[in-house]
Motif scaffolding. Structure first.
Motif, PDB file in Angstrom:
ATOM      1  N   ARG A   1      -2.822  -8.680  -7.023  1.00  0.00           N
ATOM      2  CA  ARG A   1      -4.085  -7.959  -6.974  1.00  0.00           C
ATOM      3  C   ARG A   1      -4.972  -8.519  -5.837  1.00  0.00           C
ATOM      4  O   ARG A   1      -5.598  -7.753  -5.093  1.00  0.00           O
TER       5      ARG A   1
ATOM      6  N   VAL B   1       0.846  -1.206   0.000  1.00  0.00           N
ATOM      7  CA  VAL B   1       0.000   0.000   0.000  1.00  0.00           C
ATOM      8  C   VAL B   1       0.877   1.250   0.000  1.00  0.00           C
ATOM      9  O   VAL B   1       0.662   2.188  -0.775  1.00  0.00           O
TER      10      VAL B   1
ATOM     11  N   LEU C   1      -3.607  -7.400  -2.451  1.00  0.00           N
ATOM     12  CA  LEU C   1      -3.854  -6.005  -2.131  1.00  0.00           C
ATOM     13  C   LEU C   1      -5.329  -5.792  -1.816  1.00  0.00           C
ATOM     14  O   LEU C   1      -5.698  -5.038  -0.928  1.00  0.00           O
ATOM     15  N   ARG C   2      -6.152  -6.516  -2.576  1.00  0.00           N
ATOM     16  CA  ARG C   2      -7.586  -6.422  -2.356  1.00  0.00           C
ATOM     17  C   ARG C   2      -7.913  -6.833  -0.920  1.00  0.00           C
ATOM     18  O   ARG C   2      -8.627  -6.128  -0.210  1.00  0.00           O
TER      19      ARG C   2
ATOM     20  N   LEU D   1      -6.623  -4.179   1.506  1.00  0.00           N
ATOM     21  CA  LEU D   1      -7.390  -2.929   1.541  1.00  0.00           C
ATOM     22  C   LEU D   1      -8.742  -3.119   2.216  1.00  0.00           C
ATOM     23  O   LEU D   1      -9.209  -2.246   2.944  1.00  0.00           O
ATOM     24  N   LEU D   2      -9.367  -4.294   1.972  1.00  0.00           N
ATOM     25  CA  LEU D   2     -10.667  -4.519   2.605  1.00  0.00           C
ATOM     26  C   LEU D   2     -10.502  -4.704   4.114  1.00  0.00           C
ATOM     27  O   LEU D   2     -11.322  -4.224   4.906  1.00  0.00           O
TER      28      LEU D   2
ATOM     29  N   LEU E   1      -8.194  -3.289   5.817  1.00  0.00           N
ATOM     30  CA  LEU E   1      -7.910  -1.927   6.267  1.00  0.00           C
ATOM     31  C   LEU E   1      -9.206  -1.144   6.468  1.00  0.00           C
ATOM     32  O   LEU E   1      -9.421  -0.478   7.474  1.00  0.00           O
ATOM     33  N   ARG E   2     -10.077  -1.259   5.468  1.00  0.00           N
ATOM     34  CA  ARG E   2     -11.380  -0.587   5.484  1.00  0.00           C
ATOM     35  C   ARG E   2     -12.147  -0.987   6.758  1.00  0.00           C
ATOM     36  O   ARG E   2     -12.686  -0.160   7.472  1.00  0.00           O
TER      37      ARG E   2
END
Lengths: 230, 180
Positions: free
Chosen positions: B164, B139, B167-168, B171-172, B174-175
């Protein structure tokens, strides 16, 4: 091909994050751009990710950029010939008046031929152009209602007249009228300048015969100087 | 820096107030230059990116209100995206990164929504530290070094699709962490 309508929310959030990071490519990028323009919820998600990712810069220490960047930036954004007179006031503030005391001393007899019994503060300005030859000396008594000017050098360009302006900070130039072609001139000051003479910058522009048509300067600045107490 | 003060300056710059632009420059240029230098490393390139950044700020300040970002985030995002565009410009087929407020975007969030986004954002660093180190590092690599999926896949020596997916998930996670 992803149908924007059918995208599950978590995909949307991922696409928004990818887009904010600059990772979205090809079809995803096109899709993200479309949604950004049309889908408020998506725009909100992108903004939220931007807000989050910007925190990654929190520990980046500020570095003072070299002064030349600011100079170049302002020169590029605001080229001088296109800048209306009104917006150039900041330039005027920077003009130096080292010689003012001496010149004012020489000019005092213009206003007061005999030594005064009670000294009254006097303000003076040396009006000079940045390039041209025009140079005048202006002098006014504190509380005075007229300004005396003596022409040191220069005249109006062919077919033009010289117009005198008084400028208060953050205000539009106020016309004091067209200058006669004599060596010494007396120009009446409007009442709005009373008590503010110390903040006045005087400027001379060349204008069409009869003066600036609509009360705002239209020509080149030929000379400029700020009134200062001496 | 005071948020309201910066916001007020941007609003005045939107009205083409040069004095406000001058003050805004003095207030934020050091931070933005730091960001440009961090992304681009080279001083000359960072100086050019800085200049571009402020040209964009001058030209687009009137769109700031609509994008729902805090003022410093907006300014930093422009500086970061401008720098990364420069970094990537040498590569073929590069497309510039869009910055909300420089592109057309749907009407922005309400102040309440923006406030929620702001308070969530504060948790990013803590939540990033909670991720697997490689994912957090990916990130950061994407945001601060402008690394693409291809760059990241090469760096971590994994196939592009795996990168991919990684990272997906990152990020999720993280969200989810930030919204708690």
């Amino acid at each position: 091909m992803t149908d924007p309508q059918d995208t599950p929310p978590e995909d949307d959030s991922f696409l928004a994050a990818e887009f904010a990071l600059g990772l979205a490519e090809g079809e995803d990028l096109a899709n993200a751009r479309f949604k950004l323009a049309h889908d408020r919820q998506f725009a909100l998600k992108v903004a939220a990710w931007q807000e989050s990712f910007a925190r990654l810069t929190d520990d980046i220490a500020p570095v003072k950029p070299p002064r030349k960047i600011k100079k170049k930036l302002f020169k590029d954004l605001f080229p001088k010939q296109q800048v209306p007179l009104l917006e150039r006031l900041w330039v005027w503030k920077g003009i130096s008046f080292a010689a003012i005391g001496l010149l004012a001393y020489l000019a005092i007899p213009m206003l007061r031929p005999a030594p005064p019994e009670v000294p009254v503060p006097v303000l003076a300005a040396q009006l000079k152009g940045q390039s041209g030859p025009l140079e005048l000396l202006a002098i006014v008594e504190a509380g005075g209602t007229e300004v005396g000017l003596r022409r040191i050098a220069g005249t109006a360009p062919e077919g033009r007249v010289l117009e005198l302006w008084a400028i208060l900070p953050e205000q539009a130039p106020l016309s004091l009228g067209v200058l006669p072609q004599t060596e010494v001139m007396r120009i009446a000051l409007p009442a709005v300048l009373a008590g503010k003479l110390g903040q006045v910058t005087l400027a001379i522009t060349d204008e069409p015969v009869g003066g600036a048509p609509d009360g705002s300067p239209t020509g080149e600045i030929r000379a400029v100087g700020a009134l200062e107490e001496i | 820096m005071d948020r309201r003060e910066i916001e007020n300056l941007i609003a005045r710059v939107a009205l083409k107030d040069r004095a406000a632009f001058d003050v805004l420059y003095d207030q934020v240029s050091a931070k933005l230059f730091g960001v440009c230098l961090r992304v681009l490393s080279k001083r000359a390139a960072a100086e050019d990116a800085m200049q571009d950044t402020f040209v964009k700020i001058w030209n687009n300040a009137d769109r700031y209100q609509a994008n729902g970002l805090s003022p410093m985030t907006w300014l930093i995002t422009i500086a970061r995206n401008t720098s990364i565009d420069r970094l990537r410009a040498r590569k073929s087929g590069h497309q510039d990164i869009d910055t909300p407020g420089l592109e057309l975007s749907a009407p922005g969030p309400s102040p309440e929504q923006a406030a929620v986004a702001g308070s969530e954002a504060k948790r990013l660093i803590g939540c990033l530290d909670g991720l697997e180190p490689d994912r957090a590092s990916a990130v950061r690599g994407a945001y601060l070094d402008g690394q693409s999926y291809a760059d990241l896949a090469e760096r971590f020596n994994v196939p592009l699709n795996t990168m991919r997916t990684w990272l997906r998930r990152g990020l999720l996670a993280l969200r989810e962490c930030m919204s708690q």
